[in-house]
Design an enzyme around this catalytic site. Structure first.
Site, PDB file in Angstrom:
ATOM      1  N   GLU A  98     -21.125  88.763  71.060  1.00 51.70           N
ATOM      2  CA  GLU A  98     -21.215  89.174  72.467  1.00 51.70           C
ATOM      3  C   GLU A  98     -20.241  90.288  72.839  1.00 51.70           C
ATOM      4  O   GLU A  98     -19.470  90.142  73.800  1.00 51.70           O
ATOM      5  CB  GLU A  98     -21.021  87.943  73.370  1.00 51.70           C
ATOM      6  CG  GLU A  98     -22.014  86.839  73.049  1.00 51.70           C
ATOM      7  CD  GLU A  98     -21.752  85.540  73.816  1.00 51.70           C
ATOM      8  OE1 GLU A  98     -20.880  85.522  74.696  1.00 51.70           O
ATOM      9  OE2 GLU A  98     -22.437  84.533  73.513  1.00 51.70           O
TER      10      GLU A  98
ATOM     11  N   ASN B  85     -23.898  89.459  66.953  1.00 56.40           N
ATOM     12  CA  ASN B  85     -24.685  88.458  67.665  1.00 56.40           C
ATOM     13  C   ASN B  85     -24.541  88.693  69.175  1.00 56.40           C
ATOM     14  O   ASN B  85     -23.433  88.843  69.676  1.00 56.40           O
ATOM     15  CB  ASN B  85     -24.145  87.067  67.289  1.00 56.40           C
ATOM     16  CG  ASN B  85     -25.040  85.935  67.723  1.00 56.40           C
ATOM     17  OD1 ASN B  85     -26.268  86.011  67.605  1.00 56.40           O
ATOM     18  ND2 ASN B  85     -24.435  84.862  68.224  1.00 56.40           N
TER      19      ASN B  85
ATOM     20  N   HIS C  50     -31.104  82.527  74.802  1.00 58.87           N
ATOM     21  CA  HIS C  50     -30.920  81.419  75.749  1.00 58.87           C
ATOM     22  C   HIS C  50     -31.771  81.761  76.970  1.00 58.87           C
ATOM     23  O   HIS C  50     -31.342  82.515  77.838  1.00 58.87           O
ATOM     24  CB  HIS C  50     -29.448  81.291  76.148  1.00 58.87           C
ATOM     25  CG  HIS C  50     -28.555  80.908  75.005  1.00 58.87           C
ATOM     26  ND1 HIS C  50     -28.590  79.665  74.436  1.00 58.87           N
ATOM     27  CD2 HIS C  50     -27.602  81.608  74.341  1.00 58.87           C
ATOM     28  CE1 HIS C  50     -27.683  79.598  73.461  1.00 58.87           C
ATOM     29  NE2 HIS C  50     -27.082  80.768  73.380  1.00 58.87           N
TER      30      HIS C  50
ATOM     31  N   GLU D 217     -29.766  81.454  68.520  1.00 62.40           N
ATOM     32  CA  GLU D 217     -29.267  80.375  69.403  1.00 62.40           C
ATOM     33  C   GLU D 217     -30.328  79.962  70.407  1.00 62.40           C
ATOM     34  O   GLU D 217     -30.022  79.619  71.549  1.00 62.40           O
ATOM     35  CB  GLU D 217     -28.018  80.850  70.173  1.00 62.40           C
ATOM     36  CG  GLU D 217     -26.879  81.303  69.307  1.00 62.40           C
ATOM     37  CD  GLU D 217     -25.601  81.606  70.096  1.00 62.40           C
ATOM     38  OE1 GLU D 217     -25.510  81.237  71.282  1.00 62.40           O
ATOM     39  OE2 GLU D 217     -24.700  82.224  69.508  1.00 62.40           O
TER      40      GLU D 217
ATOM     41  N   ASP E 257     -32.743  78.454  73.019  1.00 62.95           N
ATOM     42  CA  ASP E 257     -33.141  77.272  73.776  1.00 62.95           C
ATOM     43  C   ASP E 257     -33.957  77.743  74.966  1.00 62.95           C
ATOM     44  O   ASP E 257     -33.795  78.865  75.441  1.00 62.95           O
ATOM     45  CB  ASP E 257     -31.966  76.355  74.181  1.00 62.95           C
ATOM     46  CG  ASP E 257     -30.709  77.064  74.618  1.00 62.95           C
ATOM     47  OD1 ASP E 257     -30.804  78.181  75.171  1.00 62.95           O
ATOM     48  OD2 ASP E 257     -29.611  76.499  74.430  1.00 62.95           O
TER      49      ASP E 257
END
Ligand code: G3I
Length: 356
Positions: free
Chosen positions: A162, A203, A239, A269, A271
């Site tokens: 990030e 990432n 996300h 990651e 979701d």
């Protein structure tokens, strides 16, 4: 080189797959047959999930689904700086070692997460008054020690996590302000020195559908590659609230654009958050969302990894951080397979002569 290492582990994973059922105890209610990992291996896909040591240690049914259904894991917090170097120059590999041991015992690939981030740093680091040379020295020591400790055992590292702000500028944090933009190239160089076979990722969240932050990630990685910095992959965290689905058609375009830099993309990651009020009604939409992203990954030129941020609603960061959302993962809180898990398996099995 790194890709070959991942493939080797996957071949072992296929062989070990059936053994795992017996290694981890009684089957949990949601344990699907055929398993996700059996269909993923046939597609040469790293199929992973973030995991928590507290759950691995205390919840046998969690371990059962994890080891039978997935061929990769990412420690959710155990490799972050605050845990792994809680005091200056003093490293505690215990929690992360336990997860790496679990992965190896079950023929799973490990994604290392992460080496450089603005969050979950220990207060001795964030509250210190370091000059640039001191910060460089601390960062170098941290990366060399951590990546060196797991040399040959961690297939992929999220080296820099990030680094970008929403407008595409470099996020102001301890690293960019204390060292300057070069901290990114330094981090990749050191990680590569410490384990030349690990695949090294940048990432980031919020870059999967295009816009200024995606453009900035593209430019950043293009610049690093032009300098010979060993960045080999870009992680798309994903996300996503389920209502983001109208944006999904942009994902293959972003994947292709990032692939054009000569790097892998990975879903790292994922979701898919459901609004608390309508969660039960939205399970089908959630399943379709997961399936679309997985299909895009499988269709991309270079997307070898599809990983979710946890697998069961029993343990998820989402409701605690975003109280209006819930049930973001493919297994429910009773560890029963949700429509999303079935959709992932159906997409993995599609076009595979060995599966329905
Ligand atoms: O370890 C302490 C514990 O000692 C203390 O008693 C407890 C009290 O709240 O806190 C514990 O630390 C928590 C830590 O998770 C471990 O459980 C932190 O408060 C909590 O903030 C931390 O949250 C993690 C978050 O990263 C930190 O920013 C989430 O579990 C984790 O899912 C989340 O993961 C991030 C990825 O690393 C990067 N991408 C986004 C993703 C979701 O935010």
């Amino acid at each position: 080189m790194a890709g070959r290492a991942v493939r080797a582990v996957l071949i072992i994973a296929v062989i070990l797959g059936p053994v795992v059922v017996f290694a981890v105890g009684a089957a949990a209610p949601g344990n699907l047959q055929p398993t996700l990992r059996s269909v993923a291996a046939a597609r040469h896909l790293v199929l992973g999930t973030a995991v928590r040591l507290t759950a691995v240690d205390n919840d046998p049914s969690y371990d059962d689904v994890l080891a039978t259904q997935y061929n990769a894991l990412t420690p959710e917090n155990e490799m972050k700086w605050a845990t792994i170097e809680p005091s200056p120059h003093a490293f505690d590999f215990g929690p992360a070692d336990a997860l790496v041991d679990f992965a190896e015992a079950n023929g799973m690939v490990v994604r290392g997460h992460n080496l450089v981030w603005q969050e979950q740093n220990p207060s001795w680091l964030t509250d210190g008054h370091w000059n640039r040379d001191q910060l460089i020295s601390l960062l170098r020591e941290h990366i060399m020690r951590v990546v060196g400790h797991y040399r040959g055992r961690v297939a992929q590292w999220d080296v820099v996590n990030e680094p970008l702000a929403e407008d595409g500028t470099l996020r102001p944090d301890i690293w960019s302000e204390g060292i300057g933009p070069d901290y990114i190239a330094m981090a990749f160089d050191w990680a590569h020195q410490a384990d030349p076979r690990a695949e090294l990722f940048l990432n980031e969240y919020g870059i999967e559908f295009g816009g200024p932050k995606t453009d900035a990630a593209y430019r950043l990685v293009a610049g690093l590659r032009a300098q010979g910095v060993p960045v080999e992959g870009i992680g798309l965290q994903m996300h996503d609230p389920v209502e983001t689905s109208p944006e999904l058609p942009a994902l293959p375009v972003v994947m292709a654009r990032l692939n054009s830099l000569g790097v892998d993309v990975a879903v790292t990651e994922m979701d898919v958050w459901l609004p608390t009020a309508s969660a039960a009604a939205d399970l089908g939409a959630q399943a379709a969302y997961y399936r679309t992203v997985l299909a895009d990954c499988l269709a991309a030129a270079r997307c070898s990894t599809f990983s979710t941020w946890g697998f069961t609603d029993r343990y998820s960061w989402v409701p605690g951080r975003f109280p209006g959302y819930t049930d973001a993962l493919p297994w429910d809180s009773e560890l029963r397979a949700k429509p999303a898990a079935l959709a992932i398996r159906a997409e993995l099995a599609r076009g595979n002569p060995f599966n329905r």
